[in-house]
Design an enzyme around this catalytic site. Structure first.
Site, short mmCIF file in Angstrom:
data_model
loop_
_atom_site.label_atom_id
_atom_site.label_comp_id
_atom_site.label_asym_id
_atom_site.label_seq_id
_atom_site.Cartn_x
_atom_site.Cartn_y
_atom_site.Cartn_z
CG ASP A 1 4.80 12.38 12.61
OD1 ASP A 1 4.69 13.36 12.70
OD2 ASP A 1 5.93 11.06 11.77
CG LEU B 1 -2.15 -0.66 1.49
CD1 LEU B 1 -2.73 -0.53 2.55
CD2 LEU B 1 -3.21 -1.03 0.27
N GLY B 2 1.93 1.03 0.37
CA GLY B 2 2.66 1.68 0.84
C GLY B 2 3.97 2.37 1.04
N GLY C 1 9.11 1.24 7.29
CA GLY C 1 9.34 0.30 6.82
C GLY C 1 8.07 0.11 5.79
N GLY D 1 6.39 3.72 4.88
CA GLY D 1 6.73 5.19 4.84
C GLY D 1 8.30 5.12 5.57
N GLY D 2 8.70 5.63 6.68
CA GLY D 2 9.67 5.78 7.45
C GLY D 2 9.99 4.65 7.86
CB VAL E 1 1.99 -0.02 4.50
CG1 VAL E 1 0.20 -0.45 5.61
CG2 VAL E 1 2.79 1.11 5.74
#
Ligand SMILES: *[C@@H]1O[C@H](CO)[C@@H](O)[C@H](O)[C@H]1NC(C)=O
Ligand SMILES: *[C@@H]1O[C@H](CO)[C@@H](O)[C@H](O)[C@H]1NC(C)=O
Ligand SMILES: *[C@@H]1O[C@H](CO)[C@@H](O)[C@H](O)[C@H]1NC(C)=O
Ligand SMILES: *[C@@H]1O[C@H](CO)[C@@H](O)[C@H](O)[C@H]1NC(C)=O
Ligand SMILES: *[C@@H]1O[C@H](CO)[C@@H](O)[C@H](O)[C@H]1NC(C)=O
Ligand SMILES: *[C@@H]1O[C@H](CO)[C@@H](O)[C@H](O)[C@H]1NC(C)=O
Length: 939
Positions: free
Chosen positions: A715, A592-593, A598, A595-596, A600
């Site tokens: 965040d 799915l994507g 790891g 990120g910082g 997803v």
């Protein structure tokens, strides 16, 4: 009159008595002075009188001997001196909840001692002779100390009056000694040994007087294992917490446990059918069965009375619908394996309600849906041969050779008219071989007693395969065990600051720049300059979007321990195998994507729930990282709100650290706000933006006001806001969540983290963190919603890169301000006025001084009055409080507190114990939210 005289005399008598006492010095004075020195003579105690009997929190008897020392929760440092051993009249010693360190002194021989509370300190050693001669000891609390590994010593036998033995998370190794019961301990009520390094079985001799048994979450490998059959005879039990271990075999008949309230068995390897007796327990309030290999029908509890934790997880129930009975063939097969103790190898494999299809179950062969062969050769099974094989009329072949089966061959098997071959060789069977028809090939070699009337062989070790209680294991019950078990060891070593950016995160950051899809630009990474170097931290700004790029750094010195404590949240563990299965082995098409921290992945659980699986990249060794990972989980499992993404579970196995969230099909807000063109999406209308802002505000308000302790997200940004198909928003990524400091105070973070552009100035510069840090970030998000511009936009001229600065400039003049509004927003007058109000609000939220910023409650009020204008006529009752699960915030809180109360306030299970028959002049703090993190229940 007479009464008054008597009263005066009595007072005089007391005075005289007091004077006479004062005139004598206490024989314990030197030992007490040694104690005072050893804990650094803290002025806070006010121990200045030469006579220790006059010290507060010390009590003496008539002969000036010290009987009670009650100095719990006094923020004491230092050590306990060996001289305590000289206080031979001491009955109560309370030093819990301090920061005392060094070894616990031996108190051997203090035969008056009844209550000893050492819990929640930094003691390093537990002497093996500690219990010698403590014949009056009733209660001992050793929980939460950093002892070097120790075993429960034989000398504990001296303390046969023991009622409470509480030593959660106390680094105990070895096995549960079998003398903890039997003839020695006849009044033991609480045995709390959660989160240690215990292994092996629950001894059969364990005291049957125990009411509260906590053995959950053993940290080592192996963990506690073997059968739990013995709890059948522990009829005084009210709480049984055995979760997160490696127990095997079936749940025993619990009909005798009439007082049982809590039965937590989840995350073990239990097999077999959940007995009816469990369903019928009169007082049962909580039952946890998730992630075992339980079989048969899904048990149907009265969920209006019992809180049930029974996600299917790894369980092997035949059907999901509770109370629905299984297919006949399933019932017959289960009745066949019952006398074998429901072996785990089979239980793990025998899923669903059809033994023949799509793939026949392990050991089963079928023809047209009928079972034609059963093959349990060489599986290490013990137990007896079930006569119920005769209920499989199509059975042609039965192979049971090479096991440790005992008993006789049931006569019923001769009725199987299709049987051609029965191989029983190499077992421990005895008795006459029944008369099978001539067509049947009967093989019984290798059974020394076959044909004899009795068995001459000693019984095989343990009972049936799955339920042996003697600690010997016979079936291949679980390779999984070793997986889960290994975890902790390696995790302690291998986890890196998963959420909170730890040491060496620059590595991640570099990687992220290359691979990021769900971009979180300009992440501020702040890490200790070096591990030994106290509290100094270094800030590195990474990412390419800051004009001038590169990295900037400065130091912040700070103090203050983390508010969160390590917990073992065993409740939501999902095995790596399950996650591999549902994500197609983490295949690229399920990404799915990134990120910082790891990648997803998308997945779908057996029950159809769509999930997002965040798989951390394994990183740098840090024990603290593990603590934080666990803390985050602890927070997330507490926090539930319709505008906060739900944590469904997590997995910690080997080097794997995964978090499982609900799936949000529309992805991040940043996608819809900044990348809509590339992604072929429609730009967001103003009303949508408003609703999203309100959703986020409600989620954050909930975080901030949940209880006396609130949380700070730290965040907030559009890439951490996720949208559902209805375009309603949920806040995600609680990786940096912190407990908020007390009202009016602020805490200094040693490890700042957040995202540049959204970071409140006071936080970025000084590390001061309050809820207002989130309010600032939220203001930035409002500005982004209004302008469609990113918090930091390097494509802009230098003086406009920083959204907040630019926005403030644009907002001063009405005409200029129109140009600041996202061009895709259609601006009629009504919309313009709404946008203006939000712009105003955004400005306040981004005020330079934290105290000038509104709190989230105010933000919600402003936004909801605007959203009101567009609101559909259908009232949405949930919206009032925004609480998930059809609960209002007060309701949720109440329920929650009630729940906390049942595990914390209740003195029978208190982890902040204080002897009930003594009055400590400083009461222990009422158990609030933070305390719940020290609770051993792993919830
Ligand atoms: C405690 O007793 C031991 C031996 O009985 C003695 O050596 C020591 O001095 C005593 N400590 C104090 C403080 O009196
Ligand atoms: C005691 O342990 C706590 C938690 O592990 C730690 O924060 C604290 O610094 C320790 N105190 C001392 C005096 O070692
Ligand atoms: C338990 O003992 C081991 C070995 O000494 C030590 O490394 C570890 O830190 C201890 N655990 C705790 C929680 O104190
Ligand atoms: C329990 O664990 C020990 C140590 O790994 C092992 O030897 C034993 O066979 C296990 N017992 C059962 C019943 O699984
Ligand atoms: C329970 O107690 C009965 C009677 O004392 C005994 O025969 C049986 O073996 C015990 N069961 C377990 C599982 O300990
Ligand atoms: C056990 O189940 C109850 C009820 O669902 C739940 O509240 C609790 O957190 C669970 N405990 C554990 C250890 O999973």
């Amino acid at each position: 009159m007479k009464k008054v005289d008597v009263g005066i005399c009595f007072v005089l008598y007391l005075v005289c008595f007091a004077v006479s006492v004062e005139s004598q010095s206490s024989p314990d004075a030197s030992s007490m002075l040694a104690l005072r020195e050893s804990i650094g003579n803290p002025t806070s105690l006010g121990w200045s009188d030469p006579n220790p009997c006059k010290w507060v929190q010390v009590k003496c008897d008539g002969s000036n001997r010290v009987t009670k020392i009650q100095i719990g929760n006094q923020n004491l440092k230092g050590k306990l001196p060996p001289d305590l051993k000289n206080l031979t009249s001491l009955t109560i010693l309370e030093v819990m909840k301090n920061q005392l360190s060094g070894p616990i002194p031996s108190l051997a021989g203090l035969s008056s001692l009844t209550d000893v509370l050492f819990n929640n300190n930094n003691f390093t050693e537990m002497p093996q002779d500690f219990f010698t001669g403590l014949t009056s000891l009733r209660k001992i609390y050793l929980d939460y100390n950093s002892f070097s590994p120790w075993q429960i010593p034989e000398t504990l036998k001296d303390a046969s009056s023991l009622q409470i033995f509480s030593a959660n998370q106390a680094n105990i190794t070895g096995t549960i000694p079998d003398f903890l019961g039997g003839d020695t301990f006849s009044v033991l009520e609480q045995l709390h040994l959660a989160f240690n390094y215990l292994q092996g079985p629950i001894p059969l001799s364990i005291a049957k007087t125990i009411t509260s048994l906590w053995l959950n979450g053993q940290n080592g490998e192996p963990q506690l294992n073997g059968s739990i059959a013995v709890i059948q005879n522990m009829t005084a039990l009210t709480e049984v917490w055995l979760h997160s271990n490696q127990f095997t075999g079936p749940i025993p008949d619990l009909s005798g446990l009439i007082s049982l309230k809590q039965l937590s068995l989840r995350d073990n390897h239990l097999t077999g059918i959940v007995p009816l007796s469990v369903l019928n327990l009169p007082g049962l309030a909580i039952v946890n069965l998730t992630n075992n290999f339980l079989q048969g029908p899904t048990p149907k509890f009265d969920t209006s009375i019992v809180a049930v934790d029974m996600n299917k997880g790894t369980n092997s129930f035949c059907l999901d619908q509770p109370g629905t009975s299984c297919d006949d063939r399933v019932n017959i097969l289960l009745s066949i394996v019952q006398p074998l103790g429901y072996p785990a190898v089979l239980a793990e494999d025998w899923k669903a309600n059809d033994p023949c299809s799509p793939k026949p179950w392990m050991g089963i062969s079928c023809l047209n849906g009928s079972i034609t062969a059963v093959n349990f050769q060489n599986l290490g099974f013990s137990g007896t041969i079930s006569p119920n094989f005769s209920k499989l009329p199509a059975l042609k072949e039965l192979r049971l050779s090479g096991n440790s089966l005992t008993g006789t061959i049931p006569n019923e098997l001769t009725t199987l008219s299709n049987l051609r071959r029965i191989d029983l060789s190499n077992n421990r069977l005895y008795g006459k071989v029944p008369n099978f028809s001539k067509n049947v090939d009967v093989i019984t070699d290798g059974n020394p007693d076959i044909g004899k009337d009795i068995s001459t062989l000693s019984p095989p070790p343990g009972g049936p395969s799955g339920s042996d209680s003697g600690g010997k294991k016979s079936s291949g019950s679980g390779n999984k065990n070793s997986n889960t078990g290994k975890v902790v060891g390696s995790v302690v070593g291998a986890i890196c600051g998963v959420f909170i950016v730890g040491i060496g995160v620059c590595l991640y950051a570099r990687k992220r720049r290359r691979t990021s899809r769900v971009q979180s630009p300009n992440t501020v990474v702040i890490h200790p300059r070096n591990e030994g170097d106290g509290n100094a931290v270094k800030i590195t700004v990474t990412g390419s979007s800051v004009t001038g790029g590169g990295s900037e750094s400065h130091s912040i010195t700070s103090s203050g321990p983390s508010d969160l404590h390590v917990v073992e949240a065993g409740s939501l563990v999902i095995s790596i195998q399950v996650l591999r299965n549902v994500t197609n082995n983490f295949s690229d098409e399920n990404i799915l994507g990134r990120g910082g921290f790891g990648t997803v992945y998308k997945g779908e659980l057996h029950d159809g729930t769509k999930i997002a699986v965040k798989r951390m990249e394994s990183g740098v060794v840090s024990e603290k990282g593990l603590a934080e990972f666990m803390s985050e989980i602890a927070v997330l499992t507490k926090v539930r709100h319709r505008h906060l993404v739900t944590l469904i579970g997590y997995c910690l196995e080997g080097n794997e650290r995964l978090l499982v969230y609900e799936y949000m099909p529309q992805g991040t807000l940043s996608r819809h706000l900044f990348n809509w063109k590339e992604e072929d999406l429609k730009p967001l209308e103003w009303t949508r933006r408003l609703t999203i802002a309100l959703d986020v505000a409600r989620g954050v308000e909930y975080l901030h006001t949940l209880a006396h302790k609130s949380f700070i997200h730290r965040d907030l940004k559009p890439s951490n806001i996720l949208l559902g198909d209805d375009m309603r928003a949920k806040v995600a990524d609680f990786g940096l969540v912190r407990l908020a400091p007390e009202n009016g105070k602020h805490s200094i973070e040693t490890r700042l983290a957040g995202t540049f552009g959204y970071l409140a100035p006071e936080y970025a510069v000084t590390g001061r963190v309050t809820t207002k840090v989130d309010v600032f970030s939220f203001g930035v998000i409002l500005m982004e919603l209004i302008s469609g511009r990113k918090a930091l936009d390097e494509t802009q001229p230098e003086d406009s890169v920083h959204l907040v600065t630019w926005f403030r400039r644009m907002h001063v003049n009405k005409d200029i301000f129109r140009k600041a509004i996202d061009r895709t927003v259609e601006l009629d007058e009504e919309t313009y006025s709404s946008v203006s109000t939000v712009a105003e609000l955004a400005g306040h939220c981004c005020a330079r001084e934290p105290y000038q910023r509104p709190d989230m409650g105010h933000v919600v009020n402003v936004l909801s009055s605007l959203a009101e204008l567009w609101k559909p006529t259908k009232p949405d009752s949930e919206d009032i409080y925004g609480i998930d699960l059809d609960m209002t915030l007060p309701q949720a809180l109440k329920k929650w507190q009630a729940y906390e109360g049942s595990t914390i306030d209740d003195s029978s299970s208190s982890l902040i114990p204080s002897s009930e028959n003594t009055q400590s002049s400083i009461p222990t703090r009422p158990s609030g939210f933070a305390d719940s993190f020290t609770s051993a229940d792993g919830r």
